[in-house]
Design a protein around this motif. Structure first.
Motif, PDB file in Angstrom:
ATOM      1  N   LEU A 159       0.815  -1.213   0.000  1.00 14.95           N
ATOM      2  CA  LEU A 159       0.000   0.000   0.000  1.00 14.95           C
ATOM      3  C   LEU A 159       0.850   1.264   0.000  1.00 14.95           C
ATOM      4  O   LEU A 159       0.395   2.323  -0.423  1.00 14.95           O
ATOM      5  CB  LEU A 159      -0.931   0.005   1.216  1.00 14.95           C
ATOM      6  CG  LEU A 159      -2.004  -1.079   1.262  1.00 14.95           C
ATOM      7  CD1 LEU A 159      -2.812  -0.973   2.544  1.00 14.95           C
ATOM      8  CD2 LEU A 159      -2.928  -0.991   0.055  1.00 14.95           C
ATOM      9  N   LEU A 188       1.140   2.957  -3.489  1.00 13.02           N
ATOM     10  CA  LEU A 188      -0.024   3.414  -4.232  1.00 13.02           C
ATOM     11  C   LEU A 188      -0.014   4.938  -4.328  1.00 13.02           C
ATOM     12  O   LEU A 188       0.179   5.629  -3.317  1.00 13.02           O
ATOM     13  CB  LEU A 188      -1.311   2.969  -3.544  1.00 13.02           C
ATOM     14  CG  LEU A 188      -1.627   1.466  -3.575  1.00 13.02           C
ATOM     15  CD1 LEU A 188      -2.921   1.192  -2.819  1.00 13.02           C
ATOM     16  CD2 LEU A 188      -1.734   0.967  -5.009  1.00 13.02           C
ATOM     17  N   GLY A 211      -1.084   5.808  -0.687  1.00 11.28           N
ATOM     18  CA  GLY A 211       0.120   5.383   0.011  1.00 11.28           C
ATOM     19  C   GLY A 211       0.887   6.546   0.604  1.00 11.28           C
ATOM     20  O   GLY A 211       1.465   6.429   1.695  1.00 11.28           O
TER      21      GLY A 211
END
Length: 240
Positions: A103, A106, A110
């Motif tokens: 994550l 991202l 993120g």
């Protein structure tokens, strides 16, 4: 009105989320607690919670606030929707989440997670990953942050039940801090697989801290799970 309110929520989120994620990148050099306040209590989370209440019509009440300890601990929460990931930031002191490291990369999302001192873990690393997680969690506690754990591992629809994972209890034992059980019925208004937000009042109930002394991870998990699930049944608005 339900559809219009929900669409307005997503429109505002679409406008504010990229903006605050970019702000998050710019403020990374600032101290962690200051970054947290900018992004949550004075920024994106504050705006989003305002929209949820005043546009979507979803309010909430808190029971058991007196059970919140005066020192950082592990927030051990029921997970039914995305709502609690934001609301907990206004119910408890500054906190961090534990998330898979994928994550982190991202775009926008993120970046925002990194700004608020999220603990990223590599699930493929096994025992080594757990050691790093405990070390990172201890660092966050030392900096005044609480740790949020969703022991079910994913969002569970109201009325369903799954066995809680022991990772949160193991972390509490390693850090020598209590679990603070949290029950709520957010999924009855903000369903996990629905675009629509149903107006109403969510009940959040906070239980007495469950201390690790004299309990192994299994027992610690069972005690907290039993209280949460019983409390979810009590506050549920679903037909009996």
């Amino acid at each position: 009105m339900l559809v219009i309110r929900s669409l307005l929520f997503y429109l505002i989120a679409l406008l504010t989320t990229p903006l605050y994620c970019l702000i998050g990148v710019l403020i990374l050099p600032l101290p962690p607690q200051l970054r947290y306040r900018i992004m949550t209590q004075r920024g994106w989370t504050l705006i989003t919670m305002w929209v949820i209440e005043h546009i979507c019509g979803i309010k909430y009440v808190v029971e058991g606030a007196e059970n919140i300890p005066d020192r950082p601990a592990v927030i051990y929460s029921k997970h039914q929707s995305a709502w609690e990931t934001m609301a907990l930031q206004f119910i408890f002191p500054p906190q961090v989440y534990i998330a898979k490291q994928e994550l982190r990369w991202l775009p926008f999302f993120g970046w925002g997670l990194a700004t608020i001192s999220t603990i990223f873990i590599d699930r493929k690393a096994g025992a080594r990953s757990k050691e790093k997680m405990v070390a990172a969690a201890r660092n966050r506690l030392d900096n005044g942050f609480w740790i949020v754990i969703f022991p079910e591992g994913t969002r569970i629809a109201p009325g369903r039940r799954v066995k809680y994972k022991k990772g949160g209890a193991e972390l509490a034992r390693a850090l020598d801090v209590p679990l603070v059980p949290v029950a709520h019925n957010a999924g009855e208004f903000w369903a996990r697989n629905s675009w629509w937000k149903r107006p109403g009042t969510i009940t959040v109930s906070i239980g007495r801290p469950v201390y690790p002394e004299g309990r192994d991870a299994t027992t610690l998990t069972d005690v907290a799970e039993t209280w949460i699930e019983d409390e979810v049944q009590r506050i549920s608005t679903l037909p009996r």
